[in-house]
Design an enzyme around this catalytic site. Structure first.
Site, short mmCIF file in Angstrom:
data_model
loop_
_atom_site.label_atom_id
_atom_site.label_comp_id
_atom_site.label_asym_id
_atom_site.label_seq_id
_atom_site.Cartn_x
_atom_site.Cartn_y
_atom_site.Cartn_z
N ASP A 72 38.80 -47.35 -16.05
CA ASP A 72 37.94 -47.81 -14.94
C ASP A 72 37.49 -46.61 -14.10
O ASP A 72 36.56 -46.73 -13.31
CB ASP A 72 38.74 -48.77 -14.04
N LYS A 120 35.02 -58.66 -21.80
CA LYS A 120 35.60 -57.37 -22.20
C LYS A 120 36.32 -57.53 -23.55
O LYS A 120 36.19 -56.68 -24.43
CB LYS A 120 36.55 -56.85 -21.11
N GLN A 132 42.21 -56.09 -13.78
CA GLN A 132 41.01 -56.74 -13.23
C GLN A 132 41.17 -56.95 -11.72
O GLN A 132 42.15 -57.53 -11.27
CB GLN A 132 40.79 -58.09 -13.95
#
Ligand code: NAP
Length: 285
Positions: A120, A53, A97
């Site tokens: 997300d 990322k 995460q």
């Protein structure tokens, strides 16, 4: 006849090129998209995802921060850090995460992320907006699936889509997106009887289960579009999907390989969400 491959890497590269142009235009206006990725603990797979990322951010010229916290970080400290980034104006996307260490509850952490920075797409308000068809930051893997379909000329409109898997991160949102794209959607899961028979009715079959090579040739209608979201590690270390590629490739009309299908789209859609979020924060539509 062999299925046409849906090359996620190529499609993902094309989308990134399109975005690169937009980022330049944004930078000319003094706006640099900013993403923070927060990693708690030392999960090996998560370390790789976080690195990728950060690399994608660097490649596109975003501002990015990676915060690596020790595994014994308290929930209170994590929530305080999220609040700090909620307030920080040069950050447009916050990603924590997953999975988190066991002593930290996922829900309060997801809920704490500002919905405007929820790149997300897991926040309940984002999920609700997706459900009712309002504007929302969409979860990355499901929106990547829709891009793969559209960019290969496989519009879901009027098609029967069967989704195997009903998780909050893939199965349910991809089903909602397919519905929004005017497919007729059937959602299957571990309690669905006659799964192969249901799957065989699909014009578009999306598989997000987490069982290596579950879907065999007899599950697939000849000519169907098969999207394999699964990522399973075999004992020899190789990656494989939830679809038995070699078995299905002669029957499907279109098929995503694993790796190189859905996988590359996920990070690209995260980059797209961060860009969108940056534009919105600065009133650029
Ligand atoms: P998950 O949360 O474990 O959900 C799996 C779903 O599959 C559940 O709804 C479960 O049904 C269903 N299922 C399990 N075994 C089944 C069976 N034998 N027959 C029918 N349905 C079955 O998994 P997930 O997070 O959605 O991930 C699914 C797969 O996608 C994994 O391989 C994951 O690694 C991969 N993935 C890939 C990406 C990417 O970027 N490419 C992103 C996310 C996930 P119940 O609800 O009844 O238990």
């Amino acid at each position: 006849m062999s299925a046409q491959l849906i090359k996620g890497k190529q499609i993902s590269d094309t989308i990134r090129e399109e975005m690169r142009h937009e980022v330049e235009q944004l930078k000319a206006k003094g706006v640099i998209p900013g993403l923070v990725v927060i990693l708690v603990g030392e999960d090996a797979a998560s370390q790789v995802y976080v690195r990728n990322k950060a690399k994608a951010c660097e490649d596109l010229g975003y501002y990015s921060e990676v915060v690596r916290l020790p595994a014994d970080t308290t929930q209170t400290d994590l929530l305080a850090l999220i609040e700090k980034y909620n307030q920080q104006t040069n950050i447009h996307g916050i990603l924590v995460q997953l999975p988190l260490p066991k002593h930290i509850e996922e829900k309060p952490v997801i809920d704490a992320i500002s919905v405007h920075k929820d790149v997300d797409g897991f926040h309940p308000i984002s999920v609700g907006n997706l459900m009712i068809g309002d504007d929302a930051l969409l979860p990355c893997t499901p929106s990547g699936v829709i891009e793969l379909l559209k960019r290969t000329g496989n519009s879901p409109a009027g098609k029967h889509a069967v989704v195997i898997g009903r998780s909050n991160i893939v199965g349910k949102p991809v089903s909602m997106l397919l519905l929004r794209e005017n497919a007729t959607v059937t959602i299957c899961h571990s309690r669905t009887p006659n799964l192969a028979e249901v799957a065989r009715q699909a014009d578009i079959l999306v598989v997000a289960v987490g069982v290596a090579k579950l879907v065999k040739e007899e599950w697939v209608k000849p000519g169907a579009v098969v999207i394999d979201v699964g990522m399973n590690r075999l004992p020899d270390g190789k990656l494989c999907g939830d679809v038995d590629f070699d078995d299905v490739v002669g029957t499907a009309g279109w098929l995503t390989p694993v790796p190189g299908g859905v996988g590359p789209m996920t990070i690209t859609m995260l980059m797209a969400n961060t860009l969108q979020s940056a534009k919105r924060a600065h009133g650029i539509v």
